[in-house]
Design an enzyme around this catalytic site. Structure first.
Site, PDB file in Angstrom:
ATOM      1  N   PHE A 112       0.749  -1.065   0.014  1.00  0.00           N
ATOM      2  CA  PHE A 112      -0.051  -0.029  -0.130  1.00  0.00           C
ATOM      3  C   PHE A 112       0.701   1.114  -0.017  1.00  0.00           C
ATOM      4  O   PHE A 112       0.407   2.153  -0.311  1.00  0.00           O
ATOM      5  CB  PHE A 112      -0.857  -0.022   1.138  1.00  0.00           C
ATOM      6  CG  PHE A 112      -0.179   0.489   2.575  1.00  0.00           C
ATOM      7  CD1 PHE A 112      -0.256   1.828   2.678  1.00  0.00           C
ATOM      8  CD2 PHE A 112       0.320  -0.428   3.480  1.00  0.00           C
ATOM      9  CE1 PHE A 112       0.190   2.327   3.868  1.00  0.00           C
ATOM     10  CE2 PHE A 112       0.873   0.005   4.597  1.00  0.00           C
ATOM     11  CZ  PHE A 112       1.068   1.405   4.789  1.00  0.00           C
TER      12      PHE A 112
ATOM     13  N   LYS B  12      -0.940  -6.963  -9.489  1.00  0.00           N
ATOM     14  CA  LYS B  12      -1.882  -7.255  -8.529  1.00  0.00           C
ATOM     15  C   LYS B  12      -1.480  -5.962  -7.344  1.00  0.00           C
ATOM     16  O   LYS B  12      -0.611  -6.319  -6.465  1.00  0.00           O
ATOM     17  CB  LYS B  12      -1.798  -8.448  -7.942  1.00  0.00           C
ATOM     18  CG  LYS B  12      -3.020  -8.896  -7.029  1.00  0.00           C
ATOM     19  CD  LYS B  12      -3.640  -8.090  -6.021  1.00  0.00           C
ATOM     20  CE  LYS B  12      -2.909  -8.354  -4.646  1.00  0.00           C
ATOM     21  NZ  LYS B  12      -3.278  -7.471  -3.588  1.00  0.00           N
TER      22      LYS B  12
ATOM     23  N   GLU C 151      -4.937  -3.735  -2.397  1.00  0.00           N
ATOM     24  CA  GLU C 151      -6.168  -3.432  -2.276  1.00  0.00           C
ATOM     25  C   GLU C 151      -6.704  -1.913  -1.546  1.00  0.00           C
ATOM     26  O   GLU C 151      -7.918  -1.688  -1.831  1.00  0.00           O
ATOM     27  CB  GLU C 151      -7.038  -4.604  -1.827  1.00  0.00           C
ATOM     28  CG  GLU C 151      -6.622  -4.977  -0.213  1.00  0.00           C
ATOM     29  CD  GLU C 151      -5.746  -5.982  -0.140  1.00  0.00           C
ATOM     30  OE1 GLU C 151      -4.823  -5.670  -0.740  1.00  0.00           O
ATOM     31  OE2 GLU C 151      -5.634  -6.846   0.797  1.00  0.00           O
TER      32      GLU C 151
ATOM     33  N   SER D 140       5.283  -6.992   3.397  1.00  0.00           N
ATOM     34  CA  SER D 140       5.655  -7.354   4.818  1.00  0.00           C
ATOM     35  C   SER D 140       6.558  -8.872   4.798  1.00  0.00           C
ATOM     36  O   SER D 140       6.125  -9.550   4.009  1.00  0.00           O
ATOM     37  CB  SER D 140       4.607  -7.603   5.707  1.00  0.00           C
ATOM     38  OG  SER D 140       3.498  -8.488   5.323  1.00  0.00           O
TER      39      SER D 140
ATOM     40  N   CYS E  89       9.392   1.756   3.470  1.00  0.00           N
ATOM     41  CA  CYS E  89      10.002   0.558   3.900  1.00  0.00           C
ATOM     42  C   CYS E  89      11.601   1.232   4.190  1.00  0.00           C
ATOM     43  O   CYS E  89      12.192   0.583   4.808  1.00  0.00           O
ATOM     44  CB  CYS E  89      10.214  -0.162   2.813  1.00  0.00           C
ATOM     45  SG  CYS E  89      10.716   0.474   1.122  1.00  0.00           S
TER      46      CYS E  89
ATOM     47  N   GLU F 169       8.171  -4.380  13.093  1.00  0.00           N
ATOM     48  CA  GLU F 169       8.353  -3.145  12.374  1.00  0.00           C
ATOM     49  C   GLU F 169       6.865  -2.424  12.741  1.00  0.00           C
ATOM     50  O   GLU F 169       5.833  -2.995  12.618  1.00  0.00           O
ATOM     51  CB  GLU F 169       8.188  -3.787  11.001  1.00  0.00           C
ATOM     52  CG  GLU F 169       7.855  -2.608  10.069  1.00  0.00           C
ATOM     53  CD  GLU F 169       7.706  -2.960   8.404  1.00  0.00           C
ATOM     54  OE1 GLU F 169       7.397  -4.106   8.272  1.00  0.00           O
ATOM     55  OE2 GLU F 169       8.347  -2.184   7.600  1.00  0.00           O
TER      56      GLU F 169
HETATM   57  P1  NAD Z   1       1.527  -6.839   3.132  1.00  0.00           P
HETATM   58  O1  NAD Z   1       2.390  -7.784   3.315  1.00  0.00           O
HETATM   59  O2  NAD Z   1       0.031  -6.853   3.694  1.00  0.00           O
HETATM   60  O3  NAD Z   1       0.861  -6.681   1.624  1.00  0.00           O
HETATM   61  C1  NAD Z   1       1.459  -6.665   0.339  1.00  0.00           C
HETATM   62  C2  NAD Z   1       0.796  -7.473  -0.661  1.00  0.00           C
HETATM   63  O4  NAD Z   1       0.328  -8.736  -0.194  1.00  0.00           O
HETATM   64  C3  NAD Z   1      -0.739  -6.554  -1.148  1.00  0.00           C
HETATM   65  O5  NAD Z   1      -0.806  -6.672  -2.470  1.00  0.00           O
HETATM   66  C4  NAD Z   1      -1.624  -7.599  -0.361  1.00  0.00           C
HETATM   67  O6  NAD Z   1      -2.826  -7.731  -1.038  1.00  0.00           O
HETATM   68  C5  NAD Z   1      -0.965  -9.002  -0.428  1.00  0.00           C
HETATM   69  N1  NAD Z   1      -1.280  -9.772   0.605  1.00  0.00           N
HETATM   70  C6  NAD Z   1      -1.598  -9.100   2.256  1.00  0.00           C
HETATM   71  N2  NAD Z   1      -1.679 -10.269   2.733  1.00  0.00           N
HETATM   72  C7  NAD Z   1      -1.794 -11.479   2.174  1.00  0.00           C
HETATM   73  C8  NAD Z   1      -1.799 -12.957   2.409  1.00  0.00           C
HETATM   74  N3  NAD Z   1      -2.066 -13.473   3.548  1.00  0.00           N
HETATM   75  N4  NAD Z   1      -1.553 -13.851   1.371  1.00  0.00           N
HETATM   76  C9  NAD Z   1      -1.356 -13.351   0.276  1.00  0.00           C
HETATM   77  N5  NAD Z   1      -1.102 -12.132   0.072  1.00  0.00           N
HETATM   78  C10 NAD Z   1      -1.124 -10.903   0.855  1.00  0.00           C
HETATM   79  O7  NAD Z   1       2.039  -5.162   3.152  1.00  0.00           O
HETATM   80  P2  NAD Z   1       1.480  -3.910   3.179  1.00  0.00           P
HETATM   81  O8  NAD Z   1       1.068  -3.678   4.531  1.00  0.00           O
HETATM   82  O9  NAD Z   1       0.790  -3.605   2.016  1.00  0.00           O
HETATM   83  O10 NAD Z   1       2.763  -2.833   2.962  1.00  0.00           O
HETATM   84  C11 NAD Z   1       3.605  -2.697   4.053  1.00  0.00           C
HETATM   85  C12 NAD Z   1       4.874  -3.574   4.174  1.00  0.00           C
HETATM   86  O11 NAD Z   1       5.418  -3.521   3.060  1.00  0.00           O
HETATM   87  C13 NAD Z   1       5.973  -3.130   5.279  1.00  0.00           C
HETATM   88  O12 NAD Z   1       6.104  -4.316   5.847  1.00  0.00           O
HETATM   89  C14 NAD Z   1       7.029  -2.597   4.513  1.00  0.00           C
HETATM   90  O13 NAD Z   1       8.308  -2.454   4.931  1.00  0.00           O
HETATM   91  C15 NAD Z   1       6.939  -3.434   3.275  1.00  0.00           C
HETATM   92  N6  NAD Z   1       7.670  -2.794   2.250  1.00  0.00           N
HETATM   93  C16 NAD Z   1       9.045  -3.190   1.722  1.00  0.00           C
HETATM   94  C17 NAD Z   1       9.642  -2.645   0.701  1.00  0.00           C
HETATM   95  C18 NAD Z   1      11.049  -3.098   0.562  1.00  0.00           C
HETATM   96  O14 NAD Z   1      11.492  -2.365  -0.671  1.00  0.00           O
HETATM   97  N7  NAD Z   1      11.598  -3.955   1.248  1.00  0.00           N
HETATM   98  C19 NAD Z   1       8.807  -1.519   0.072  1.00  0.00           C
HETATM   99  C20 NAD Z   1       7.796  -1.105   0.362  1.00  0.00           C
HETATM  100  C21 NAD Z   1       6.970  -1.691   1.476  1.00  0.00           C
END
Ligand code: NAD
Length: 498
Positions: free
Chosen positions: A151, A175, A178, A228, A283, A382
């Protein structure tokens, strides 16, 4: 009136989702539901993959320079609509408009990098590796690639992926999160306007159902994920088990080490931007400050003063320095972390929970903890919110050991006037992206972005040269061309030298 449900984008067309499932998309500044994200079904993901498969032969056969020209036109369109895209990012994410614009710019830089694809795909050639035998290498597309994005960067993170993937001759299924689906759909429309053939980029907003469908689909060859750590690990393991190549970037806990010789004012300003910018939902945000030696008390005092002065409000409002967090649930989670920090004995210097802004927006003020220890949950987890925790270390060696013990390894920074200290930090620190007097050391697009340890599952980082390597397969050709006439055949059989 109920909020409209956004469409899917498949084969160059908006299509309503038939899944019957969708999720709320909020304006975090007002708390209102402004639209709904469709949750694509496995069948709909299958339709997107089929569209990408159908477009693949034609796109792959398109010369790289022509693929690059589409991206050049796309670059101009994004540039012209930078404000519109930034408003969309800010509206669904909550970050300030300048911050949103900056993130669009960082994405644009990847597009600019990808326009160099004719050069980037050039292989190597070695003449006479054997008598009459030459050898050369080429890089070819991997096929249908997928991107699953978080997000916190609705424009930039998708643009880390698809420009490089399609420049390399692949087709793509995106994808998006959401929580922030609109920007990806808009980018797909702009790519179509730039001349991208239908089906080369498809967008399927959705939740875990769409993710699992991508990970299981035999037609998907490569998966890029950013999100994450627990989900990154799951995506990595599942995609790899299903024979796909995968790069899965995870969460972070980024440290800034401040040495006693640092310019206090410069360091404090940088840490305020890196800790509270984008409400800490980056991040690459700094979330742990390691104050070394005598600088601790003065640094905490400066940070508190500057954090207290930050103007918090709707991201679209001029002069606002920090917007709301993305959802009410996320704000509750951060409040829980703050309560845990207090219960565990950390010193709460500034309590963001005290901020009161009228209305239903998901606002939380800047929070600052001092005297934090590595055992405390506010250090271990985090938080991804507007909070900084300060730990103390006696020496640089102690600070480096502390950072290296942390399971994450995304970004880190050192503030110092000593070249020797910076050099030692750079050499010994186990983190993928390092800043020297730079709090957020995001590599420019011509380098690759990625962390170490729990911040990256897989080995290749995104964009830059490693992005090209990820989205292509190497092939090495060894060739001999037998001579056609007797004389030259004889010259091969009976060489005059050697
Ligand atoms: P998230 O892991 O909740 O979601 C990321 C993606 O995974 C989304 O598209 C979501 O729909 C999908 N997803 C969520 N739960 C899922 C599940 N149980 N099964 C399958 N798919 C699932 O992350 P977020 O809250 O959208 O974003 C924040 C996280 O992203 C933080 O941990 C941040 O540090 C990380 N991030 C990392 C970087 C990097 O470069 N390392 C960059 C941006 C964000």
């Amino acid at each position: 009136m109920s909020a409209p449900v956004l469409p899917l984008w498949i084969a160059g067309q908006r299509r309503p989702s038939a899944s019957g499932r969708s999720g709320e998309v909020h304006d975090p500044a007002t708390g209102q539901v402004i639209r709904r994200a469709p949750f694509a079904s496995a069948e709909e993901v299958g339709m997107a993959v089929a569209a990408a498969q159908a477009a693949l032969p034609g796109w792959r056969a398109t010369p790289p320079i022509r693929r690059a020209r589409v991206l050049m036109r796309f670059r101009e369109l994004v540039e012209a609509r930078r404000g519109e895209l930034a408003r969309l990012v800010s509206e669904e994410h909550g970050k300030t408009l300048p911050d949103a614009e900056g993130s669009v710019q960082r994405g644009l830089e990847v597009v600019e990098f990808a326009t160099g694809i004719p050069h980037l795909l050039k292989g190597e050639w070695a003449e006479s590796v054997g008598r009459g035998i030459d050898c050369h290498s080429v890089r070819q597309p991997v096929g249908v690639c997928a991107g699953i994005t978080p997000f916190n960067f609705p424009a930039m993170v998708p643009m880390w992926m698809f420009p490089v993937a399609i420049a390399c001759g692949n087709t793509f299924v995106l994808k998006p999160s959401e929580k922030v689906p609109s920007t990806s759909l808009r980018l797909a429309e702009l790519l179509q306007e730039a001349g991208l053939p239908d089906g080369v980029l498809n967008v399927v907003p959705g939740d875990r159902v769409a993710v699992e469908a991508i990970l299981e689909h035999p037609g998907v060859s490569a998966v890029s994920f950013v999100g994450s750590t627990p989900i990154a690990r799951h995506v990595y393991e599942t995609a790899a088990r299903n024979g796909k190549r995968v790069q899965a970037l995870g969460g972070a806990k980024n440290h800034a080490v401040v040495l006693p010789d640092a310019d206090l004012e410069v360091a404090a300003d940088a840490l305020i931007g890196a800790g509270y910018g984008s409400a800490g939902e980056r991040c690459m945000a700094i979330s742990a400050v390691v104050a070394v030696g005598s600088i601790g008390d003065a640094l905490v005092a400066r940070l508190a003063e500057k954090a207290r002065a930050l103007r918090v409000g709707p991201g679209s409002q001029a002069g606002v320095e920090m917007g709301p967090v993305v959802t009410a649930a996320h704000r509750e989670k951060i409040r829980g972390h703050i309560a845990a920090g207090v219960a565990e004995g950390a010193k709460l210097v500034l309590d963001g929970r005290a901020l009161a802004i009228p209305g239903e927006g998901f606002f939380l003020g800047p929070t600052l903890f001092d005297q934090v220890t590595p055992e405390m949950s506010i250090y271990r987890e985090e938080i991804l919110g507007p909070g900084l925790v300060v730990l103390r270390a006696a020496t640089l060696a102690e600070a480096i050991a502390l950072v290296n013990r942390n399971p994450y390894g995304n970004g880190t920074a050192i503030f110092t006037r000593s070249g020797a200290a910076a050099q030692r930090f750079e050499q010994e620190i186990e983190v993928g992206m390092v800043g020297v007097n730079v709090a957020i050391p995001v590599p420019v697009a011509f380098f690759s972005f990625g962390g170490w340890k729990q911040s990256l599952f897989g080995d290749l980082h995104v964009h830059g040269p490693e992005g090209v390597a990820f989205y292509t397969r190497g092939k090495v050709v060894t060739s001999r061309w037998p001579a056609t006439d007797e004389e030259s055949r004889a010259s091969l059989v009976m060489p005059t030298h050697g």
